[in-house]
Design an enzyme around this catalytic site. Structure first.
Site, PDB file in Angstrom:
ATOM      1  N   LYS A 121     -76.631   4.166  17.233  1.00 48.03           N
ATOM      2  CA  LYS A 121     -76.153   3.409  16.064  1.00 48.03           C
ATOM      3  C   LYS A 121     -74.709   2.941  16.251  1.00 48.03           C
ATOM      4  O   LYS A 121     -74.356   1.798  15.942  1.00 48.03           O
ATOM      5  CB  LYS A 121     -76.261   4.264  14.800  1.00 48.03           C
ATOM      6  CG  LYS A 121     -77.681   4.712  14.483  1.00 48.03           C
ATOM      7  CD  LYS A 121     -78.585   3.555  14.089  1.00 48.03           C
ATOM      8  CE  LYS A 121     -80.035   3.982  13.986  1.00 48.03           C
ATOM      9  NZ  LYS A 121     -80.660   4.191  15.307  1.00 48.03           N
ATOM     10  N   GLU A 203     -69.608   4.750   6.087  1.00 46.01           N
ATOM     11  CA  GLU A 203     -69.633   3.383   5.557  1.00 46.01           C
ATOM     12  C   GLU A 203     -69.407   3.437   4.054  1.00 46.01           C
ATOM     13  O   GLU A 203     -69.681   4.466   3.408  1.00 46.01           O
ATOM     14  CB  GLU A 203     -71.014   2.750   5.794  1.00 46.01           C
ATOM     15  CG  GLU A 203     -71.358   2.411   7.209  1.00 46.01           C
ATOM     16  CD  GLU A 203     -72.756   1.824   7.319  1.00 46.01           C
ATOM     17  OE1 GLU A 203     -73.068   1.241   8.365  1.00 46.01           O
ATOM     18  OE2 GLU A 203     -73.556   1.949   6.360  1.00 46.01           O
ATOM     19  N   ARG A 294     -88.817  -2.569  19.143  1.00 47.32           N
ATOM     20  CA  ARG A 294     -90.274  -2.417  19.320  1.00 47.32           C
ATOM     21  C   ARG A 294     -90.985  -3.386  18.378  1.00 47.32           C
ATOM     22  O   ARG A 294     -90.347  -3.971  17.496  1.00 47.32           O
ATOM     23  CB  ARG A 294     -90.681  -0.989  18.947  1.00 47.32           C
ATOM     24  CG  ARG A 294     -90.458  -0.700  17.466  1.00 47.32           C
ATOM     25  CD  ARG A 294     -90.886   0.691  17.023  1.00 47.32           C
ATOM     26  NE  ARG A 294     -90.822   0.825  15.583  1.00 47.32           N
ATOM     27  CZ  ARG A 294     -89.721   1.122  14.895  1.00 47.32           C
ATOM     28  NH1 ARG A 294     -88.594   1.323  15.523  1.00 47.32           N
ATOM     29  NH2 ARG A 294     -89.730   1.199  13.579  1.00 47.32           N
TER      30      ARG A 294
END
Ligand code: MV4
Length: 507
Positions: A121, A203, A294
């Site tokens: 991430k 965040e 994916r």
């Protein structure tokens, strides 16, 4: 010069509906198919649908669908020249993609290095930032002091997230300075336990965002296209249950900027094959979340709007061809994931035998599933039984078709979430598209089936047993032993004690 490599035989390293889905597209392209299956899936539809099938081990996923050595060995044994991972299992493991390539086989998906770059991430956030993709205001957690300074600048609440994680694990909302130290500790400890990596970042917390993602598709000739967006806000414990395209109420300008941002990120990493760039949306603002490297469960809603086959596109790209020309999207599509869970009892996992299956049909109705009568549904793997997708000229038409289709769907013998989904799609908040990641807790904090569901199911079962569908025992109509297992939406009802046979009972 792009290396072209004809795929003659494809091994599908997955099971259930996605394995069947990939086999269908491969066959359409004239590619021979190899199914792999664990002992628990020996009678599954994807095994029968493939040209060849090979058992890769016992039911435990770690000894079968997650066993990359045995899967690559199966490809060699059967002479497959490519492997499609589907979703879940090994689909986002860079080491698997690398092992496939090192074995001289084609991995149908992005290269291992692209997968690795976007899998972390924090690394993904750096790439997005450098590509100019909007991010939620945040800080990499150098220290509690840095985070406190960030919170002083941006204000509380803030959200602590695991760098190596996803699906909400390790996430902690912090409302003020006094909660910070404990939350940092706890978030990092959970991340370490879940992912072997305790790194966290923070965040600004968005109170009621929507989850909107962009489908991208890139080939080795430098073509990278965005195939619209999907709103996936309706989730339960970070698992999507209803997805739709287009995202309702998104302005054309916000949509255009979001697709441009997704393409900028894809270009920054040289993305190949199908991928999804996830965003949080708050009004007309959007913020990068992460990239899924994916094909996703919800890809059919995109296929129906663009009239494309994303699996076929992946196979074309993997063989060195260009992505197909794709037109402008039309209409609207909605997908409901039907899971083997008891929605009236905290979504407890369900298992059983498919005693009766009625699949919906009609204009704009698609049902992607490996279910068939007699199938034993266990709880070795995820609970997905199938995906019901509807398409319409408008969202309202797609929604109405979904309500009707879910009403036609019948599955006796395995408790499932179809009734729950139908009540959601038929509800006023859904009809007015009042979507956010808090949709279920706001509008469906608990759920019980209408009594009629139970009676209808019981009547169908009674008719089947009375018709001798299950043979007789001691000269009397006998419901199958499995019928004593979990029912579908059948609940306790006046029909429970029907003469001549023992009706299954909800646990
Ligand atoms: C957020 C958020 C609010 N603010 N980040 C949940 C799992 C992971 N993919 C990111 N998630 C969220 N990140 C900020 N700064 C809310 C969520 C979130 C969520 C996001 C998408 C879909 C469903 C969700 C359910 C709960 C929380």
């Amino acid at each position: 010069m792009v290396k072209r490599r004809q795929i003659g035989k494809l091994l599908i390293a997955n099971r259930g509906e996605i394995a069947l889905r990939i086999i269908r597209s491969a066959k359409t392209l004239g590619i021979r198919t190899v199914a792999v299956f664990s002992e628990a899936d020996a009678k599954s539809l994807h095994v029968a649908a493939a040209d060849e099938a090979i058992c890769i081990g016992p039911p435990e996923a770690s000894k079968s669908y997650l066993n990359s050595e045995v899967i690559i060995a199966a490809a060699r044994t059967t002479g497959a020249d490519a492997i499609h991972p589907g979703y879940g299992f090994l689909s986002e493991r860079p080491e698997f993609a690398r092992a496939v390539a090192e074995a001289g086989l084609v991995f149908v998906g992005p290269p291992a290095e692209v997968m690795a770059a976007l899998g972390d991430k924090l690394a993904g956030r750096r790439i997005a930032r450098e590509a100019g993709v909007p991010m939620v205001p945040g800080a990499e957690s150098a220290s509690p002091a840095d985070i406190r300074a960030f919170a002083a600048r941006e204000g509380y609440p803030i959200l602590i997230k695991a760098s190596a994680g996803g699906g909400g694990r390790g996430m902690r909302i912090v409302g003020n300075d006094s909660e910070l130290e404990v939350a940092l500790e706890a978030g990092s400890r959970e991340a370490k336990a879940a992912f072997g990596d305790g790194r966290v970042f923070v965040e600004k917390y968005l109170a009621r965002p929507r989850h909107v993602e962009v489908q991208i598709l890139g080939d080795a000739h430098g073509n990278l296209i965005a195939l619209g967006e999907r709103d996936c806000s309706i989730q339960r414990r970070y698992q999507k249950i209803i997805e739709e395209s287009p995202a309702p109420g998104l302005s054309d300008s916000t949509r255009a900027r979001m697709l441009d941002a997704a393409l900028a990120l894809g270009r920054a990493v040289g993305y190949l094959s199908a991928g999804t760039v996830e965003f949080l949306v708050d009004g007309d603002k959007f913020y990068f979340l992460e990239v899924n490297t994916r094909l996703q469960v919800e890809h059919p809603v995109t296929e129906l709007r663009f009239g494309c086959d994303l699996v076929a596109e992946q196979l074309r790209i993997a063989s060195g061809e260009r992505v197909s020309e794709v037109g402008a999207p039309v209409g609207a599509a909605i997908e409901c994931r039907i899971n083997a869970e008891d929605a009236a009892n905290n979504f407890r996992p369900a298992a059983g035998t498919v005693l009766h299956l009625a699949t919906p049909a009609g204009p704009g109705v698609r049902f992607d599933s490996h279910l068939e009568a007699g199938l034993e549904v266990g709880s070795h793997y995820d609970s997905l039984l199938g995906k019901l997708i509807t398409f319409g000229a408008s969202r309202e038409q797609a929604r109405r078709r979904m309500v009707v289709a879910l009403g036609e769907f019948a599955l006796l013998g395995v408790m499932n979430t179809a009734g729950f989904l139908r009540d959601i799609v038929a509800s006023e908040p859904f009809a007015r598209a009042d979507l956010s990641t808090h949709f279920l807790e706001e509008f469906f904090p608990r759920w019980h089936p209408a009594q009629s569901d139970g009676i209808e199911a019981a009547m169908v079962a009674a008719a089947m047993v009375a018709s001798g569908a299950f043979g007789t025992r001691n000269g009397r109509p006998a419901a199958p032993a499995a019928a004593a297992g979990p029912a579908t939406t059948a609940r306790r009802s006046p029909w429970d004690e029907l003469s001549g046979f023992e009706l299954w009972r909800p646990r």
